[in-house]
Scaffold this motif. Structure first.
Motif, PDB file in Angstrom:
ATOM      1  N   THR A  15     -11.030  -1.638 -10.968  1.00 19.89           N
ATOM      2  CA  THR A  15     -10.504  -0.917 -11.764  1.00 19.89           C
ATOM      3  C   THR A  15     -11.229  -0.571 -12.799  1.00 19.89           C
ATOM      4  O   THR A  15     -12.297   0.618 -12.942  1.00 19.89           O
ATOM      5  CB  THR A  15      -9.094  -1.177 -11.987  1.00 19.89           C
ATOM      6  OG1 THR A  15      -8.677  -1.253 -10.887  1.00 19.89           O
ATOM      7  CG2 THR A  15      -8.801   0.717 -12.574  1.00 19.89           C
ATOM      8  N   ALA A  16     -11.400  -1.076 -13.499  1.00 19.95           N
ATOM      9  CA  ALA A  16     -12.496  -1.492 -14.826  1.00 19.95           C
ATOM     10  C   ALA A  16     -13.882  -1.094 -14.703  1.00 19.95           C
ATOM     11  O   ALA A  16     -14.107   0.394 -14.979  1.00 19.95           O
ATOM     12  CB  ALA A  16     -13.003  -2.929 -15.927  1.00 19.95           C
ATOM     13  N   GLY A  17     -14.197  -1.217 -13.395  1.00 18.53           N
ATOM     14  CA  GLY A  17     -15.628  -0.762 -13.462  1.00 18.53           C
ATOM     15  C   GLY A  17     -15.632   0.581 -12.175  1.00 18.53           C
ATOM     16  O   GLY A  17     -16.958   1.033 -12.461  1.00 18.53           O
ATOM     17  N   MET A  18     -14.120   0.636 -11.961  1.00 13.60           N
ATOM     18  CA  MET A  18     -14.330   2.826 -11.520  1.00 13.60           C
ATOM     19  C   MET A  18     -14.395   3.479 -12.783  1.00 13.60           C
ATOM     20  O   MET A  18     -14.944   4.421 -12.675  1.00 13.60           O
ATOM     21  CB  MET A  18     -13.783   1.671 -10.553  1.00 13.60           C
ATOM     22  CG  MET A  18     -14.242   1.637  -8.687  1.00 13.60           C
ATOM     23  SD  MET A  18     -12.202   2.563  -7.883  1.00 13.60           S
ATOM     24  CE  MET A  18     -11.024   1.006  -8.292  1.00 13.60           C
ATOM     25  N   ILE A  19     -14.100   2.798 -13.421  1.00 13.24           N
ATOM     26  CA  ILE A  19     -13.574   3.954 -14.531  1.00 13.24           C
ATOM     27  C   ILE A  19     -15.175   3.700 -15.976  1.00 13.24           C
ATOM     28  O   ILE A  19     -14.677   4.413 -16.682  1.00 13.24           O
ATOM     29  CB  ILE A  19     -12.370   3.818 -15.350  1.00 13.24           C
ATOM     30  CG1 ILE A  19     -11.677   2.463 -15.890  1.00 13.24           C
ATOM     31  CG2 ILE A  19     -11.266   4.458 -14.425  1.00 13.24           C
ATOM     32  CD1 ILE A  19     -10.605   2.838 -16.825  1.00 13.24           C
ATOM     33  N   GLY A  20     -15.760   2.939 -15.668  1.00 15.11           N
ATOM     34  CA  GLY A  20     -16.648   2.864 -16.527  1.00 15.11           C
ATOM     35  C   GLY A  20     -16.824   1.890 -17.459  1.00 15.11           C
ATOM     36  O   GLY A  20     -17.645   1.509 -18.706  1.00 15.11           O
ATOM     37  N   LEU A  21     -15.853   1.102 -17.500  1.00 21.43           N
ATOM     38  CA  LEU A  21     -15.660  -0.058 -18.898  1.00 21.43           C
ATOM     39  C   LEU A  21     -16.543  -1.270 -18.177  1.00 21.43           C
ATOM     40  O   LEU A  21     -16.618  -1.743 -16.852  1.00 21.43           O
ATOM     41  CB  LEU A  21     -14.263  -0.840 -18.864  1.00 21.43           C
ATOM     42  CG  LEU A  21     -13.109   0.361 -19.055  1.00 21.43           C
ATOM     43  CD1 LEU A  21     -11.494  -0.234 -18.424  1.00 21.43           C
ATOM     44  CD2 LEU A  21     -13.239   1.391 -20.495  1.00 21.43           C
ATOM     45  N   PRO A  22     -16.865  -1.707 -19.813  1.00 21.00           N
ATOM     46  CA  PRO A  22     -17.825  -2.711 -19.066  1.00 21.00           C
ATOM     47  C   PRO A  22     -17.155  -4.025 -18.228  1.00 21.00           C
ATOM     48  O   PRO A  22     -15.693  -4.554 -19.076  1.00 21.00           O
ATOM     49  CB  PRO A  22     -18.473  -3.452 -20.120  1.00 21.00           C
ATOM     50  CG  PRO A  22     -17.325  -2.534 -21.451  1.00 21.00           C
ATOM     51  CD  PRO A  22     -16.925  -1.047 -21.231  1.00 21.00           C
ATOM     52  N   VAL A  23     -17.533  -4.866 -17.184  1.00 18.87           N
ATOM     53  CA  VAL A  23     -16.660  -5.933 -16.718  1.00 18.87           C
ATOM     54  C   VAL A  23     -16.744  -7.196 -16.999  1.00 18.87           C
ATOM     55  O   VAL A  23     -16.103  -7.508 -17.348  1.00 18.87           O
ATOM     56  CB  VAL A  23     -17.134  -5.481 -14.977  1.00 18.87           C
ATOM     57  CG1 VAL A  23     -16.168  -6.460 -14.565  1.00 18.87           C
ATOM     58  CG2 VAL A  23     -16.505  -4.129 -14.520  1.00 18.87           C
ATOM     59  N   GLY A  24     -18.076  -7.344 -16.815  1.00 14.67           N
ATOM     60  CA  GLY A  24     -18.536  -9.199 -17.162  1.00 14.67           C
ATOM     61  C   GLY A  24     -18.527  -9.230 -18.585  1.00 14.67           C
ATOM     62  O   GLY A  24     -18.581 -10.641 -18.926  1.00 14.67           O
ATOM     63  N   ASP A  25     -18.671  -8.318 -19.979  1.00 18.81           N
ATOM     64  CA  ASP A  25     -19.168  -8.571 -21.049  1.00 18.81           C
ATOM     65  C   ASP A  25     -17.803  -9.904 -21.808  1.00 18.81           C
ATOM     66  O   ASP A  25     -18.286 -10.757 -22.129  1.00 18.81           O
ATOM     67  CB  ASP A  25     -18.932  -7.125 -21.796  1.00 18.81           C
ATOM     68  CG  ASP A  25     -19.204  -7.389 -23.573  1.00 18.81           C
ATOM     69  OD1 ASP A  25     -20.379  -8.419 -23.425  1.00 18.81           O
ATOM     70  OD2 ASP A  25     -18.945  -7.166 -23.926  1.00 18.81           O
ATOM     71  N   ALA A  26     -16.319  -9.175 -20.967  1.00 17.59           N
ATOM     72  CA  ALA A  26     -15.615 -10.947 -21.864  1.00 17.59           C
ATOM     73  C   ALA A  26     -15.724 -11.708 -21.426  1.00 17.59           C
ATOM     74  O   ALA A  26     -15.388 -12.409 -22.239  1.00 17.59           O
ATOM     75  CB  ALA A  26     -14.298  -9.658 -21.703  1.00 17.59           C
ATOM     76  N   PHE A  27     -16.503 -11.975 -20.225  1.00 18.81           N
ATOM     77  CA  PHE A  27     -16.480 -13.450 -19.738  1.00 18.81           C
ATOM     78  C   PHE A  27     -18.053 -13.626 -19.397  1.00 18.81           C
ATOM     79  O   PHE A  27     -18.319 -14.673 -19.570  1.00 18.81           O
ATOM     80  CB  PHE A  27     -16.389 -13.207 -18.256  1.00 18.81           C
ATOM     81  CG  PHE A  27     -14.791 -12.786 -17.727  1.00 18.81           C
ATOM     82  CD1 PHE A  27     -14.918 -11.922 -17.674  1.00 18.81           C
ATOM     83  CD2 PHE A  27     -13.967 -13.484 -18.069  1.00 18.81           C
ATOM     84  CE1 PHE A  27     -13.609 -11.465 -16.810  1.00 18.81           C
ATOM     85  CE2 PHE A  27     -13.152 -13.368 -17.876  1.00 18.81           C
ATOM     86  CZ  PHE A  27     -12.587 -12.187 -17.228  1.00 18.81           C
ATOM     87  N   ALA A  28     -18.908 -13.163 -19.955  1.00 17.85           N
ATOM     88  CA  ALA A  28     -20.345 -13.319 -20.329  1.00 17.85           C
ATOM     89  C   ALA A  28     -21.382 -14.036 -21.791  1.00 17.85           C
ATOM     90  O   ALA A  28     -20.276 -13.726 -22.569  1.00 17.85           O
ATOM     91  CB  ALA A  28     -20.758 -11.847 -20.718  1.00 17.85           C
ATOM     92  N   GLN A  29     -21.601 -14.638 -21.852  1.00 18.66           N
ATOM     93  CA  GLN A  29     -22.524 -15.628 -22.151  1.00 18.66           C
ATOM     94  C   GLN A  29     -23.919 -15.395 -22.077  1.00 18.66           C
ATOM     95  O   GLN A  29     -24.521 -14.481 -21.220  1.00 18.66           O
ATOM     96  CB  GLN A  29     -22.430 -17.573 -22.301  1.00 18.66           C
ATOM     97  CG  GLN A  29     -20.418 -17.708 -21.641  1.00 18.66           C
ATOM     98  CD  GLN A  29     -20.852 -19.057 -21.404  1.00 18.66           C
ATOM     99  OE1 GLN A  29     -21.498 -19.807 -20.584  1.00 18.66           O
ATOM    100  NE2 GLN A  29     -19.884 -20.443 -22.473  1.00 18.66           N
ATOM    101  N   ALA A  30     -25.141 -16.237 -23.161  1.00 17.30           N
ATOM    102  CA  ALA A  30     -26.024 -15.941 -22.996  1.00 17.30           C
ATOM    103  C   ALA A  30     -27.026 -16.135 -22.028  1.00 17.30           C
ATOM    104  O   ALA A  30     -26.135 -16.949 -21.832  1.00 17.30           O
ATOM    105  CB  ALA A  30     -26.626 -16.437 -24.778  1.00 17.30           C
ATOM    106  N   SER A  31     -27.940 -15.198 -21.677  1.00 17.34           N
ATOM    107  CA  SER A  31     -28.506 -15.265 -20.555  1.00 17.34           C
ATOM    108  C   SER A  31     -29.958 -16.002 -20.746  1.00 17.34           C
ATOM    109  O   SER A  31     -31.040 -16.554 -20.261  1.00 17.34           O
ATOM    110  CB  SER A  31     -28.638 -14.750 -19.487  1.00 17.34           C
ATOM    111  OG  SER A  31     -29.399 -13.504 -20.591  1.00 17.34           O
TER     112      SER A  31
END
Length: 156
Positions: A15-31
């Motif tokens: 749902t977040a992806g469909m409405i344009g919200l960042p999906v992975g940011d909340a779970f993201a770590q540095a790459s």
């Protein structure tokens, strides 16, 4: 059980992806290890650090620290509590307070560092993690569970 938990999470992500919200940011770590480089400040404005590449490791110098300046809010205090008597007359202005952070690709964070507190004269172990675009700098003695985390955001 796992299916009942994963279903709502997956639905929320889609749902977040469909409405344009960042999906992975909340779970993201540095790459990338260089993601730590830059100027970071606490949300309350009490501390501002400049993280930089120090060769094989990463370090940070103080740009501003509420506990490290005189009553005028501008003049940095001397490092009077430093255990090394030779450093007690130095100004804390632009002093390197975080040293030896090493990138750990497996954990996606910087480990094995040191955090020197000019306010107390004590050095603690340190690690740093990027979480949701914020830098969590943890200073501790012994185990990370027995420490304190400073949450910093990129300065504008």
């Amino acid at each position: 059980m796992l299916k009942s938990i994963m279903g709502p999470l997956l639905a929320a992500a889609l749902t977040a992806g469909m409405i344009g919200l960042p999906v992975g940011d909340a779970f993201a770590q540095a790459s990338s290890p260089d993601q730590i480089i830059g100027v970071w400040e606490s949300e309350d404005g009490n501390i501002k650090l400049e993280m930089f590449d120090a060769g094989e490791t990463y370090a940070a110098r103080i740009i501003y620290g509420k506990l490290l300046v005189e009553a005028d809010g501008k003049t940095f205090k001397k490092d009077t509590l430093n255990p090394d008597p030779k450093l007690r007359s130095r100004s804390l202005e632009r002093a390197v307070l975080v040293t030896n952070l090493k990138w750990d690709a497996a954990d996606g964070r910087w480990e094995g560092g040191n955090f020197y507190s000019g306010a107390t004269g004590q050095t603690h172990s340190a690690r740093a993690t990027l979480v949701s675009g914020k830098l969590e700098l943890r200073a501790y003695r012994g185990t990370p569970m027995l420490g304190r985390t400073i949450v910093l955001r990129r300065a504008q």
